[in-house]
Design a protein around this motif. Structure first.
Motif, PDB file in Angstrom:
ATOM      1  N   GLY A  73     -13.930  10.172  -0.413  1.00 28.18           N
ATOM      2  CA  GLY A  73     -12.974   9.762  -1.439  1.00 28.18           C
ATOM      3  C   GLY A  73     -11.602   9.462  -0.856  1.00 28.18           C
ATOM      4  N   LEU A  74     -11.160  10.276   0.091  1.00 26.85           N
ATOM      5  CA  LEU A  74      -9.863  10.038   0.731  1.00 26.85           C
ATOM      6  C   LEU A  74      -9.861   8.725   1.511  1.00 26.85           C
ATOM      7  CD1 LEU A  74      -8.993  13.629   1.970  1.00 26.85           C
ATOM      8  CD2 LEU A  74      -7.812  12.321   0.191  1.00 26.85           C
ATOM      9  N   ILE A  75     -10.972   8.428   2.167  1.00 30.97           N
ATOM     10  CA  ILE A  75     -11.063   7.172   2.913  1.00 30.97           C
ATOM     11  C   ILE A  75     -10.999   5.988   1.953  1.00 30.97           C
ATOM     12  CG2 ILE A  75     -12.583   5.713   4.306  1.00 30.97           C
ATOM     13  CD1 ILE A  75     -13.531   8.288   5.693  1.00 30.97           C
ATOM     14  N   HIS A  76     -11.735   6.077   0.856  1.00 29.71           N
ATOM     15  CA  HIS A  76     -11.692   4.992  -0.132  1.00 29.71           C
ATOM     16  C   HIS A  76     -10.281   4.837  -0.695  1.00 29.71           C
ATOM     17  CE1 HIS A  76     -15.860   3.873  -0.144  1.00 29.71           C
ATOM     18  NE2 HIS A  76     -16.261   5.090  -0.450  1.00 29.71           N
ATOM     19  N   TYR A  77      -9.613   5.936  -0.926  1.00 24.67           N
ATOM     20  CA  TYR A  77      -8.241   5.893  -1.431  1.00 24.67           C
ATOM     21  C   TYR A  77      -7.313   5.249  -0.401  1.00 24.67           C
ATOM     22  CZ  TYR A  77      -3.696   7.421  -3.124  1.00 24.67           C
ATOM     23  OH  TYR A  77      -2.404   7.460  -3.548  1.00 24.67           O
ATOM     24  N   ARG A  78      -7.437   5.677   0.841  1.00 22.56           N
ATOM     25  CA  ARG A  78      -6.579   5.142   1.915  1.00 22.56           C
ATOM     26  C   ARG A  78      -6.790   3.649   2.107  1.00 22.56           C
ATOM     27  NH1 ARG A  78      -5.311   8.428   7.085  1.00 22.56           N
ATOM     28  NH2 ARG A  78      -3.576   8.972   5.751  1.00 22.56           N
ATOM     29  N   ARG A  79      -8.028   3.203   1.914  1.00 22.52           N
ATOM     30  CA  ARG A  79      -8.341   1.773   2.079  1.00 22.52           C
ATOM     31  C   ARG A  79      -7.995   0.968   0.827  1.00 22.52           C
ATOM     32  NH1 ARG A  79     -14.272   1.283   4.378  1.00 22.52           N
ATOM     33  NH2 ARG A  79     -13.612  -0.833   4.764  1.00 22.52           N
ATOM     34  N   GLY A  80      -7.514   1.652  -0.222  1.00 18.34           N
ATOM     35  CA  GLY A  80      -7.128   0.957  -1.453  1.00 18.34           C
ATOM     36  C   GLY A  80      -8.302   0.534  -2.313  1.00 18.34           C
ATOM     37  N   GLU A  81      -9.428   1.192  -2.164  1.00 17.18           N
ATOM     38  CA  GLU A  81     -10.630   0.817  -2.895  1.00 17.18           C
ATOM     39  C   GLU A  81     -10.721   1.516  -4.249  1.00 17.18           C
ATOM     40  OE1 GLU A  81     -13.759   1.634  -0.136  1.00 17.18           O
ATOM     41  OE2 GLU A  81     -13.218  -0.054   1.134  1.00 17.18           O
ATOM     42  N   ILE A  82      -9.866   2.503  -4.475  1.00 13.30           N
ATOM     43  CA  ILE A  82      -9.846   3.159  -5.799  1.00 13.30           C
ATOM     44  C   ILE A  82      -8.422   3.276  -6.287  1.00 13.30           C
ATOM     45  CG2 ILE A  82     -11.979   4.425  -5.575  1.00 13.30           C
ATOM     46  CD1 ILE A  82     -10.334   6.888  -4.842  1.00 13.30           C
TER      47      ILE A  82
END
Length: 82
Positions: A73-82
């Motif tokens: 979830g943190l990776i998706h957040y960092r990549r701007g995917e959520i």
């Protein structure tokens, strides 16, 4: 122990619901932790795509691996995917 396959609690060495043995369950959890470790190391090196693949594999082995879910979830957040 909670069975990672069916999710049922077991007091013995064999899951009464799906028949998995405690040894197999430990192996599944160890494999999930190994993929978690690989994914975490790759995430720390900003290799996010590869880290996501490893973390998803960790969750395929053990859907109750909360650490893998949080890091993914943190990776998706960092990549701007959520």
């Amino acid at each position: 122990m909670k069975c990672p396959i069916c999710g049922r609690l077991s007091t013995g060495t064999i899951c009464p619901s799906c028949g998995m043995t405690a040894g197999i369950i430990r192996k599944i959890k160890a494999t999930s932790r190994w993929y978690l470790s690989c994914g975490l190391r790759k995430a720390m090196n900003a290799e996010y795509e590869s880290a996501c693949e490893d973390l998803k594999k960790a969750l395929q082995y053990d859907k109750t691996n909360i650490e893998a879910r949080k890091i993914l979830g943190l990776i998706h957040y960092r990549r701007g995917e959520i």
